[in-house]
Design a protein around this motif. Structure first.
Motif, PDB file in Angstrom:
ATOM      1  N   ASP A  52      -8.148  59.085  55.232  1.00 47.77           N
ATOM      2  CA  ASP A  52      -8.667  59.506  54.057  1.00 47.77           C
ATOM      3  C   ASP A  52      -9.930  59.017  53.398  1.00 47.77           C
ATOM      4  OD1 ASP A  52      -7.315  57.358  53.408  1.00 47.77           O
ATOM      5  OD2 ASP A  52      -5.876  58.051  51.973  1.00 47.77           O
ATOM      6  N   ASP A  53     -10.522  58.544  54.557  1.00 46.40           N
ATOM      7  CA  ASP A  53     -12.093  57.566  54.242  1.00 46.40           C
ATOM      8  C   ASP A  53     -11.605  56.395  53.248  1.00 46.40           C
ATOM      9  OD1 ASP A  53     -13.125  59.642  55.335  1.00 46.40           O
ATOM     10  OD2 ASP A  53     -13.824  60.395  53.947  1.00 46.40           O
ATOM     11  N   PHE A  54     -10.490  55.933  53.299  1.00 46.90           N
ATOM     12  CA  PHE A  54     -10.204  54.764  52.076  1.00 46.90           C
ATOM     13  C   PHE A  54     -10.958  53.519  53.064  1.00 46.90           C
ATOM     14  CE2 PHE A  54      -7.794  51.088  50.606  1.00 46.90           C
ATOM     15  CZ  PHE A  54      -8.245  51.015  49.249  1.00 46.90           C
ATOM     16  N   VAL A  55     -10.781  53.333  54.340  1.00 52.32           N
ATOM     17  CA  VAL A  55     -11.593  52.169  55.230  1.00 52.32           C
ATOM     18  C   VAL A  55     -12.993  52.859  55.448  1.00 52.32           C
ATOM     19  CG1 VAL A  55     -11.495  50.897  56.875  1.00 52.32           C
ATOM     20  CG2 VAL A  55      -9.316  51.221  55.716  1.00 52.32           C
ATOM     21  N   ARG A  56     -13.784  52.040  54.953  1.00 52.50           N
ATOM     22  CA  ARG A  56     -15.337  52.438  55.070  1.00 52.50           C
ATOM     23  C   ARG A  56     -16.069  52.070  56.136  1.00 52.50           C
ATOM     24  NH1 ARG A  56     -16.411  55.770  50.427  1.00 52.50           N
ATOM     25  NH2 ARG A  56     -14.493  56.648  50.072  1.00 52.50           N
ATOM     26  N   GLY A  57     -15.568  50.600  56.556  1.00 55.10           N
ATOM     27  CA  GLY A  57     -16.505  50.128  57.739  1.00 55.10           C
ATOM     28  C   GLY A  57     -15.763  48.746  57.884  1.00 55.10           C
ATOM     29  N   LEU A  58     -16.553  47.958  59.024  1.00 60.52           N
ATOM     30  CA  LEU A  58     -15.821  46.691  59.543  1.00 60.52           C
ATOM     31  C   LEU A  58     -16.974  45.630  59.569  1.00 60.52           C
ATOM     32  CD1 LEU A  58     -13.493  45.117  60.951  1.00 60.52           C
ATOM     33  CD2 LEU A  58     -14.568  46.309  63.248  1.00 60.52           C
ATOM     34  N   ILE A  59     -16.652  44.370  59.187  1.00 61.90           N
ATOM     35  CA  ILE A  59     -17.677  43.383  59.257  1.00 61.90           C
ATOM     36  C   ILE A  59     -17.144  42.337  59.866  1.00 61.90           C
ATOM     37  CG2 ILE A  59     -18.914  41.424  57.596  1.00 61.90           C
ATOM     38  CD1 ILE A  59     -18.136  43.837  55.464  1.00 61.90           C
ATOM     39  N   CYS A  60     -17.885  42.040  61.056  1.00 62.47           N
ATOM     40  CA  CYS A  60     -17.231  40.959  61.924  1.00 62.47           C
ATOM     41  C   CYS A  60     -17.998  39.872  61.900  1.00 62.47           C
ATOM     42  CB  CYS A  60     -17.435  41.519  63.725  1.00 62.47           C
ATOM     43  SG  CYS A  60     -16.164  42.942  63.600  1.00 62.47           S
ATOM     44  N   ILE A  61     -17.886  38.865  61.572  1.00 61.75           N
ATOM     45  CA  ILE A  61     -18.560  37.592  61.491  1.00 61.75           C
ATOM     46  C   ILE A  61     -17.865  36.689  62.677  1.00 61.75           C
ATOM     47  CG2 ILE A  61     -19.401  35.295  60.292  1.00 61.75           C
ATOM     48  CD1 ILE A  61     -18.476  37.151  57.840  1.00 61.75           C
ATOM     49  N   SER A  62     -19.139  36.271  63.742  1.00 57.66           N
ATOM     50  CA  SER A  62     -18.538  35.596  64.857  1.00 57.66           C
ATOM     51  C   SER A  62     -17.508  36.075  65.586  1.00 57.66           C
ATOM     52  CB  SER A  62     -18.342  34.394  64.697  1.00 57.66           C
ATOM     53  OG  SER A  62     -19.353  33.672  64.023  1.00 57.66           O
ATOM     54  N   TYR A  63     -17.629  37.640  65.930  1.00 57.15           N
ATOM     55  CA  TYR A  63     -16.421  38.252  66.795  1.00 57.15           C
ATOM     56  C   TYR A  63     -16.289  37.497  67.994  1.00 57.15           C
ATOM     57  CZ  TYR A  63     -13.695  41.937  68.921  1.00 57.15           C
ATOM     58  OH  TYR A  63     -12.868  42.491  69.678  1.00 57.15           O
ATOM     59  N   PRO A  64     -14.984  37.095  68.416  1.00 56.93           N
ATOM     60  CA  PRO A  64     -14.947  36.258  69.578  1.00 56.93           C
ATOM     61  C   PRO A  64     -14.707  37.362  70.580  1.00 56.93           C
ATOM     62  CG  PRO A  64     -12.880  36.517  68.404  1.00 56.93           C
ATOM     63  CD  PRO A  64     -13.823  37.268  67.621  1.00 56.93           C
ATOM     64  N   LEU A  65     -15.839  37.624  71.468  1.00 53.69           N
ATOM     65  CA  LEU A  65     -15.642  38.762  72.363  1.00 53.69           C
ATOM     66  C   LEU A  65     -15.028  38.040  73.755  1.00 53.69           C
ATOM     67  CD1 LEU A  65     -16.754  41.596  73.318  1.00 53.69           C
ATOM     68  CD2 LEU A  65     -18.941  40.488  73.976  1.00 53.69           C
ATOM     69  N   HIS A  66     -15.206  36.736  73.881  1.00 50.97           N
ATOM     70  CA  HIS A  66     -14.360  36.313  75.207  1.00 50.97           C
ATOM     71  C   HIS A  66     -14.225  34.763  74.881  1.00 50.97           C
ATOM     72  CE1 HIS A  66     -18.384  34.066  75.839  1.00 50.97           C
ATOM     73  NE2 HIS A  66     -18.918  35.491  75.632  1.00 50.97           N
ATOM     74  N   HIS A  67     -13.293  34.096  75.767  1.00 50.88           N
ATOM     75  CA  HIS A  67     -13.046  32.910  75.511  1.00 50.88           C
ATOM     76  C   HIS A  67     -14.241  31.843  76.042  1.00 50.88           C
ATOM     77  CE1 HIS A  67      -9.019  32.365  74.260  1.00 50.88           C
ATOM     78  NE2 HIS A  67      -8.625  33.421  74.947  1.00 50.88           N
ATOM     79  N   PRO A  68     -14.743  30.952  75.617  1.00 53.01           N
ATOM     80  CA  PRO A  68     -15.905  30.205  76.174  1.00 53.01           C
ATOM     81  C   PRO A  68     -15.507  30.212  77.676  1.00 53.01           C
ATOM     82  CG  PRO A  68     -14.826  28.910  74.167  1.00 53.01           C
ATOM     83  CD  PRO A  68     -13.885  29.904  74.738  1.00 53.01           C
ATOM     84  N   LYS A  69     -16.747  30.439  78.422  1.00 54.50           N
ATOM     85  CA  LYS A  69     -16.931  30.408  79.940  1.00 54.50           C
ATOM     86  C   LYS A  69     -15.853  31.374  80.593  1.00 54.50           C
ATOM     87  CE  LYS A  69     -18.757  25.563  80.312  1.00 54.50           C
ATOM     88  NZ  LYS A  69     -18.647  25.123  78.873  1.00 54.50           N
ATOM     89  N   GLN A  70     -15.650  32.359  79.684  1.00 56.26           N
ATOM     90  CA  GLN A  70     -14.692  33.464  80.428  1.00 56.26           C
ATOM     91  C   GLN A  70     -15.420  34.635  80.135  1.00 56.26           C
ATOM     92  OE1 GLN A  70     -10.381  33.363  79.974  1.00 56.26           O
ATOM     93  NE2 GLN A  70     -10.509  31.100  80.297  1.00 56.26           N
TER      94      GLN A  70
END
Length: 227
Positions: free
Chosen positions: A121-139
């Motif tokens: 119902d459009d209550f959630v309007r967007g997402l804010i990712c600060i330092s999103y952990p896309l992978h483990h270090p060196k992985q």
């Protein structure tokens, strides 16, 4: 704009989550939920600085603590906070943005892509990712990208260009394949903790806070024109 600080206990299963709201002294429209990464809590200096910046520009801001490294637990806690705000008689918000730092942004992304169709119902309007952990270090071969591909609402990534858990070209590749409208703001030479050699912490916070506020304002202004 002035705001009031309110301490809350939010029901989560048979426990309570600690939360703090900054409530602008005006009619409420939009809110932002923020939570911390794998360590720390809701009183991380950056979350406090961001919440205060957003509240001073008229946005309701709730930050909460949920300790533990179990991502499923973190996701369930985030859901409880979202439901609390959605059904709150006290804070009647038109919509919210889900935000978090590192593991907190992973939890927020997961909550967002599992919103039931009948809740759309459009209550959630967007997402804010600060330092999103896309992978483990060196992985870099094992990417945490599946939730990102399922998102439909706008997403803002704020990441350091030297983040050891989010290689710049990898996030850019993932973003190109996303169906959601998205924007990436790179903090030059910042690592996963947003530390930059030769720059004060507050200076880095200021850049991040300005970018996040601007992005939220763009979306909420468009909302006003559409409705």
């Amino acid at each position: 704009m002035s705001h009031t600080e309110v301490k809350l206990k939010i029901p989560f299963g048979n426990k309570l989550l600690d939360a703090v709201c900054l409530v602008p002294n005006k009619n409420l429209t939009y809110g932002i939920i923020l939570t911390h990464g794998a360590s720390g809590d809701m009183n991380l200096p950056h979350l406090m600085s961001l919440a205060s910046h957003l509240a001073s520009h008229g946005f309701f801001c709730l930050r909460f603590t949920c300790k533990g490294l179990n991502i499923v637990h973190r996701i369930k806690a985030y859901k409880s906070v979202l439901n609390y705000l959605k059904t709150s008689g006290e804070y009647k918000l038109a919509g919210v943005f889900l935000g978090g730092r590192s593991m907190g942004s992973r939890a927020a992304a997961s909550v967002m892509c599992h919103i039931e169709p009948d809740d759309a119902d459009d209550f959630v309007r967007g997402l804010i990712c600060i330092s999103y952990p896309l992978h483990h270090p060196k992985q870099q071969h094992k990417l945490r990208d599946e939730d990102l591909f399922r998102l439909k609402e706008p997403v803002l990534f704020v990441s350091g260009s030297a983040d050891e858990m989010c290689e710049k070209n990898l996030l850019e590749k993932v973003a190109q394949k996303m169906q959601a409208p998205h924007k990436i703001h790179w903090i030059e030479k910042a690592n996963h903790s947003m530390a930059v050699k030769g720059r004060s912490t507050n200076d880095v916070f200021k850049e991040i806070n300005t970018q996040i506020l601007f992005w939220i304002q763009e979306i909420t202004e468009m909302d006003k024109k559409c409705h």
